[in-house]
Design an enzyme around this catalytic site. Sequence first.
Site, PDB file in Angstrom:
ATOM      1  N   ASP A 176       0.862  -1.178   0.000  1.00  0.00           N
ATOM      2  CA  ASP A 176       0.000   0.000   0.000  1.00  0.00           C
ATOM      3  C   ASP A 176       0.902   1.232   0.000  1.00  0.00           C
ATOM      4  O   ASP A 176       1.392   1.661   1.044  1.00  0.00           O
ATOM      5  CB  ASP A 176      -0.904   0.021   1.247  1.00  0.00           C
ATOM      6  CG  ASP A 176      -1.985  -1.054   1.203  1.00  0.00           C
ATOM      7  OD1 ASP A 176      -1.772  -2.104   0.536  1.00  0.00           O
ATOM      8  OD2 ASP A 176      -3.039  -0.863   1.842  1.00  0.00           O
ATOM      9  N   LYS A 206      -6.629   3.256  -3.774  1.00  0.00           N
ATOM     10  CA  LYS A 206      -7.097   3.289  -2.386  1.00  0.00           C
ATOM     11  C   LYS A 206      -7.333   4.730  -1.972  1.00  0.00           C
ATOM     12  O   LYS A 206      -6.559   5.614  -2.339  1.00  0.00           O
ATOM     13  CB  LYS A 206      -6.031   2.616  -1.511  1.00  0.00           C
ATOM     14  CG  LYS A 206      -6.279   2.666  -0.023  1.00  0.00           C
ATOM     15  CD  LYS A 206      -5.214   1.847   0.737  1.00  0.00           C
ATOM     16  CE  LYS A 206      -5.248   2.124   2.219  1.00  0.00           C
ATOM     17  NZ  LYS A 206      -4.186   1.412   2.967  1.00  0.00           N
ATOM     18  N   LYS A 261      -9.892   0.185  -2.882  1.00  0.00           N
ATOM     19  CA  LYS A 261      -9.893  -0.018  -1.437  1.00  0.00           C
ATOM     20  C   LYS A 261     -10.343   1.267  -0.756  1.00  0.00           C
ATOM     21  O   LYS A 261      -9.772   2.332  -0.976  1.00  0.00           O
ATOM     22  CB  LYS A 261      -8.493  -0.414  -0.946  1.00  0.00           C
ATOM     23  CG  LYS A 261      -8.413  -0.594   0.574  1.00  0.00           C
ATOM     24  CD  LYS A 261      -7.099  -1.212   1.012  1.00  0.00           C
ATOM     25  CE  LYS A 261      -6.911  -1.118   2.529  1.00  0.00           C
ATOM     26  NZ  LYS A 261      -5.609  -1.640   2.975  1.00  0.00           N
TER      27      LYS A 261
END
Lengths: 482, 313
Positions: B149, B213, B249
């Site tokens: 991430d 995300k 996400k």
Amino acid sequence: MDKKPFEYAPAPESRALVSIKPQYGLFINGSWVEPLFKEKFATINPANEEVLSKISQAGKSDVDRAVKAARDAYTKTWSKMPAKERGKYLFRIARIMQERAREFAVLESLDNGKPIRESRDVDVPLAAAHFFYHAGWADKLDYAGLGNSPKPHGVVGQIIPWNFPVLMLAWKIAPALATGNTVVLKPAETTPLTALLFAEVCQQAELPAGVVNIITGDGVTGSTLVNHPGVDKIAFTGSTEVGKLIARSIAVTGKSATLELGGKAANIVFEDAAIDQAVEGIVNGIFFNQGHVCCAGSRLIIQENIHDEVLEKLKRRMALIRVGDPLDKNTDLGAINSAAQLAKIKELSTAGDAEGAFRWSPECELPKKGFWFAPTIFTGVTQSHRIAREEIFGPVLSILTFRTPQEAIEKANNTPYGLSAGIWSEKGSRILWASKELKAGVIWANTFNKFDPASPFGGYKESGWGREGGRHGLAAYLKGAK
Amino acid sequence: MVTLVDGSEESLRTYLKTLPGVDKVGADQRAAMLATRSIKTTSKSWAIDMAIQMVDLTTLEGADTEGKVRAICAKAVHPDPTDFSVPSVGAVCVYNDLVKVTRQNLDANGGSHIPVAAVTTAFPSGRASFPVKIQDTKDALDDGATEIDMVIDRGAFLSGKLGLVFDEIKSIKELCADRAHLKVILETGELVTYDNVRKASYLAMLAGADFIKTSTGKVTPAATAPVVLVMLEAVRDYYVQTGLRIGVKAAGGIRTTKDAIKQLVLVNEIAGPDWLNPQYFRIGASALLNDLLLQRMKLASGHYSGSNYVTLD
């Protein structure tokens, strides 16, 4: 991996919230009376054709009684009451409508067929908002710029349509009472129940008897009310056809009138629009309330170079429209209000096929009983097709294209109507230019079907006379006001 | 695969300018309408189990220890120790120095199927030199992270250095190669406008993100419904253009079952049912998991239990 689609289980709103009487009388002079004219007709749930109640057909003698009650209330009570006291009654009505909002919403969906999401989130809150807004005006009319001490007309005859029963009632009754008029209101014959519930609200608010009278019946009752010599002003929302009849019958009688009639709104999408939100606006414009909206964006006019992209996105979006039980909280498109309206929608759609437009609907299973029509678009529509000219008043969208902004405006204005229009563009100067060129009473930019009590609503050309809402709407209920 | 840009700053700028704008009022209105969807009974229980499998169970605190990691790993495998029918979560998300111990704990507790996600590239601010960001990511990969991430350089994005943002993502993607899935954190709370969110989403996808995300969880607002809606529209359109299915996400601020179900409704009606699985949609959360468990128990038993009937972590 679990690939099962995310089905939404039924989520029905409770019907037990409302109690519907097996039959209703007329609401005259503050109480329920049996009609002198004994005939009754049924009001049904258009989603399943179940009979909800028996409704009275008011005859000439009943209209007489209602008008007399309104006249007495006007001369003896309402016109003598200080304006701020009138305002208090309106505030009280608004609060009671909010308290009983769920009851109104369920009853509206049962009688009209519209999804509970809309009656709950749009119709009923807006109806209460109209009473709140006009309650505030009651004691400020001298300062509204409508002349020095403007005076009410007296007794107002009001005839409302079946598409937004309680909301149209609020649009009519709230300004009439705020300006000091008394009212005889006739709801549409297919959707009288929320108006009858409103009569209970008037009782609960202890509104002086006769200030609001509600009589039910069909077009004959409406015509009797329009032609009654004791009525000073007519306010009508409905079809252009009936509007013309009313205009003829009140000619040279000295009665004034506001008429909110039909529309065939153009929703114009320019190439620089925010496409995803434009698609939402198109869907909202034509499928809100099953397209039973006088200002519905029923003609989509797209710039030719983005036609295919918009169409593809529109089709994907339409496939998500949930058609079914109006009381289910997840329903997006409910039932068509009546068999007659369904027949009219079918007739015009068939004409669209015959004239060479291309029909498309997403796959959707329609309930067996009741009146239903799938969300539908026609592509390849031209200005000369009937479906581009006539008001369909159903979930049917006609799609046309344009090459230049000038052409878009010419096509948009090339209609006998002029109620509303939509502009989709991220370019401010284009929005300002187009809204100046469009001949329509309401123009939305980058949104559609937005209503507010403070904003005047009404049309050009065959879409009607006068404005409702805002300061302009007050003028229609005051003598000599501009 | 269709190549939409050649990677030069000029081509990025030109391409991102062709994207249609996002009208804020309309996007907010659509998200608000979808929030009224009423998810009951069987669909609710399906949604709760799906949401559990989509949770990236996260601990990202300065105070994180091996002990804390042990605890969340146990929870990740069997979120409810009294009911083994509860599925395990989508991943465990930690800082990169705790990747190794997280992997070991998961493996030792029957959670070898659960990926470890590491936040890298000078998370959460992204304010470090490029070699540091590379090393940060390498460490995580070497310790066994299979999901990365990363954060984008928001300062660079906002000052128009699109090529810089693109190159950083591309380099991290090359490092990840076949070893790890790359999630690119846009930190939408710092990008502020929906137009920026759409542009940054495309920039990340063009540079090779497997997931886009919303947020680090350290900035508010985070995964608001309209922001997630704009990102879901972006992955949906990108799929139509290129045939590549990119995941989304949502992280930050999703604390209740109701919030999570609203996210699933967005996925279902904006991107479509093809995104409605842990491979293409994740929810970054910590407190959410317990609320999902409480609601799951309520659906099964018909009554609410209390916070003492779900484990702390």
